[in-house]
Design an enzyme around this catalytic site. Sequence first.
Site, PDB file in Angstrom:
ATOM      1  N   HIS A   1      -1.301  -9.944  -6.917  1.00  0.00           N
ATOM      2  CA  HIS A   1      -0.580 -11.000  -6.199  1.00  0.00           C
ATOM      3  C   HIS A   1       0.480 -11.635  -7.097  1.00  0.00           C
ATOM      4  CE1 HIS A   1      -3.122 -10.433  -2.853  1.00  0.00           C
ATOM      5  NE2 HIS A   1      -4.211 -10.936  -3.415  1.00  0.00           N
TER       6      HIS A   1
ATOM      7  N   THR B   1      -3.307 -15.560   9.294  1.00  0.00           N
ATOM      8  CA  THR B   1      -4.434 -16.365   9.787  1.00  0.00           C
ATOM      9  C   THR B   1      -5.752 -15.608   9.591  1.00  0.00           C
ATOM     10  OG1 THR B   1      -3.902 -15.500  11.996  1.00  0.00           O
ATOM     11  CG2 THR B   1      -3.164 -17.731  11.503  1.00  0.00           C
TER      12      THR B   1
ATOM     13  N   ASP C   1       2.483  -5.683   1.626  1.00  0.00           N
ATOM     14  CA  ASP C   1       1.085  -5.253   1.516  1.00  0.00           C
ATOM     15  C   ASP C   1       0.903  -4.325   0.311  1.00  0.00           C
ATOM     16  OD1 ASP C   1      -1.558  -5.126   2.208  1.00  0.00           O
ATOM     17  OD2 ASP C   1      -1.285  -3.756   3.898  1.00  0.00           O
TER      18      ASP C   1
ATOM     19  N   LEU D   1      21.353 -17.308   2.526  1.00  0.00           N
ATOM     20  CA  LEU D   1      20.151 -16.646   3.042  1.00  0.00           C
ATOM     21  C   LEU D   1      19.101 -17.668   3.478  1.00  0.00           C
ATOM     22  CD1 LEU D   1      18.213 -14.071   3.224  1.00  0.00           C
ATOM     23  CD2 LEU D   1      17.545 -14.644   0.888  1.00  0.00           C
TER      24      LEU D   1
HETATM   25  C1  IPE Z   1      -1.098  -8.373   6.204  1.00  0.00           C
HETATM   26  O1  IPE Z   1      -1.762  -7.682   5.195  1.00  0.00           O
HETATM   27  C2  IPE Z   1      -0.923  -9.798   5.815  1.00  0.00           C
HETATM   28  C3  IPE Z   1       0.014 -10.072   4.727  1.00  0.00           C
HETATM   29  C4  IPE Z   1       0.757  -9.186   4.126  1.00  0.00           C
HETATM   30  C5  IPE Z   1       0.109 -11.456   4.349  1.00  0.00           C
HETATM   31  P1  IPE Z   1      -3.335  -7.500   5.210  1.00  0.00           P
HETATM   32  O2  IPE Z   1      -3.674  -6.701   4.009  1.00  0.00           O
HETATM   33  O3  IPE Z   1      -4.007  -8.797   5.361  1.00  0.00           O
HETATM   34  O4  IPE Z   1      -3.548  -6.671   6.547  1.00  0.00           O
HETATM   35  P2  IPE Z   1      -4.770  -5.777   7.033  1.00  0.00           P
HETATM   36  O5  IPE Z   1      -6.006  -6.590   6.910  1.00  0.00           O
HETATM   37  O6  IPE Z   1      -4.823  -4.580   6.151  1.00  0.00           O
HETATM   38  O7  IPE Z   1      -4.415  -5.425   8.435  1.00  0.00           O
HETATM   39  C1  IPE Z   2      -0.889  -8.136   0.494  1.00  0.00           C
HETATM   40  O1  IPE Z   2      -1.613  -7.399  -0.419  1.00  0.00           O
HETATM   41  C2  IPE Z   2      -0.874  -9.594   0.140  1.00  0.00           C
HETATM   42  C3  IPE Z   2      -1.654 -10.450   1.058  1.00  0.00           C
HETATM   43  C4  IPE Z   2      -2.276 -10.073   2.124  1.00  0.00           C
HETATM   44  C5  IPE Z   2      -1.715 -11.845   0.695  1.00  0.00           C
HETATM   45  P1  IPE Z   2      -3.167  -7.133  -0.218  1.00  0.00           P
HETATM   46  O2  IPE Z   2      -3.912  -8.168  -0.977  1.00  0.00           O
HETATM   47  O3  IPE Z   2      -3.509  -7.029   1.202  1.00  0.00           O
HETATM   48  O4  IPE Z   2      -3.328  -5.734  -0.935  1.00  0.00           O
HETATM   49  P2  IPE Z   2      -4.275  -4.560  -0.500  1.00  0.00           P
HETATM   50  O5  IPE Z   2      -3.940  -4.231   0.926  1.00  0.00           O
HETATM   51  O6  IPE Z   2      -5.668  -5.031  -0.652  1.00  0.00           O
HETATM   52  O7  IPE Z   2      -3.936  -3.446  -1.437  1.00  0.00           O
HETATM   53 MG    MG Z   3      -3.574  -5.491   2.486  1.00  0.00          MG
END
Ligand code: IPE
Ligand code: IPE
Ligand code: MG
Length: 250
Positions: free
Chosen positions: A42, A71, A25, A136
């Site tokens: 990303h 999801t 995240d 792995l």
């Molecule tokens: C969790 O991160 C999902 C992934 C890392 C793929 P999110 O950024 O989507 O989670 P929330 O919305 O902050 O809980």
């Molecule tokens: C996690 O990074 C990647 C995915 C959920 C795909 P975020 O895109 O959620 O990054 P923040 O939380 O907005 O910083």
């Molecule tokens: Mg996030």
Amino acid sequence: MFGWRKQKRADKERALPEHIAIIMDGNGRYAKERNRPRINGHYEGMQNVKKITRHASDIGIKYLTLYAFSTENWSRPQNEISYLMKLPGDFLSTFLPELIEKNVRVLTIGSPEELPDYTVKTVSEAVEKTQDNTGLNLVFALNYGGRDELVQAIRSMSADAVAGAIDPEDISQGTIDQYLMTRNIPEPEMMIRTSGEYRLSNFLLWQSSYSELFFTDTFWPEFATEELDLMISQYQKRSRRFGGIDEEEV
Ligand code: IPE
Ligand code: IPE
Ligand code: MG
């Protein structure tokens, strides 16, 4: 007293975890901090997946499960979703030869039905090409949600029960394991979340019941191998009681 206890702990340091699960995240905030578009975050996140995978493979981790798309992530802007759907292709086109060379086996969990065909195609190709590898296991959670997984498991279990293939009386925790998308994958001993958020966001809900949790403020693109090593060494010192009491207290 404390010194003695600490010493005793150190003597009993446990082995490396077999399975590490990561909620990657903070990509968006990493980009925002640099005045870049979210998708750049990303892209950098994907580069970091390579670094962490390489390292996990080098130190002998058996399973690395990465939460790549939940999801719930369908609620993001369309251009971001499209970019995220192209990332597995970009990742594999540049990294698959190295994964093969490193004897890594690629696996996925999540529902492929809603994913674009090209995403499913590149990922299944990688799964097929690496299916006999014995190093792995790199598990991508793509369109994965813990509750969705449970719904699907309960549906097929019920169907099997109605068909007479299983007796409801015989359903055990082990039976449930076998209906999940993670069947044949051990439970993660370590669950890591980056970016200073303290929640599971629907990741591996059943499987994480006894995972050791690790949180860091570091955004995913900057999460370094040194920090992972530090968490692993902390894991090796933690007392895992599973509801019991420490051995030394018996
Ligand atoms: C969790 O991160 C999902 C992934 C890392 C793929 P999110 O950024 O989507 O989670 P929330 O919305 O902050 O809980
Ligand atoms: C996690 O990074 C990647 C995915 C959920 C795909 P975020 O895109 O959620 O990054 P923040 O939380 O907005 O910083
Ligand atoms: Mg996030």
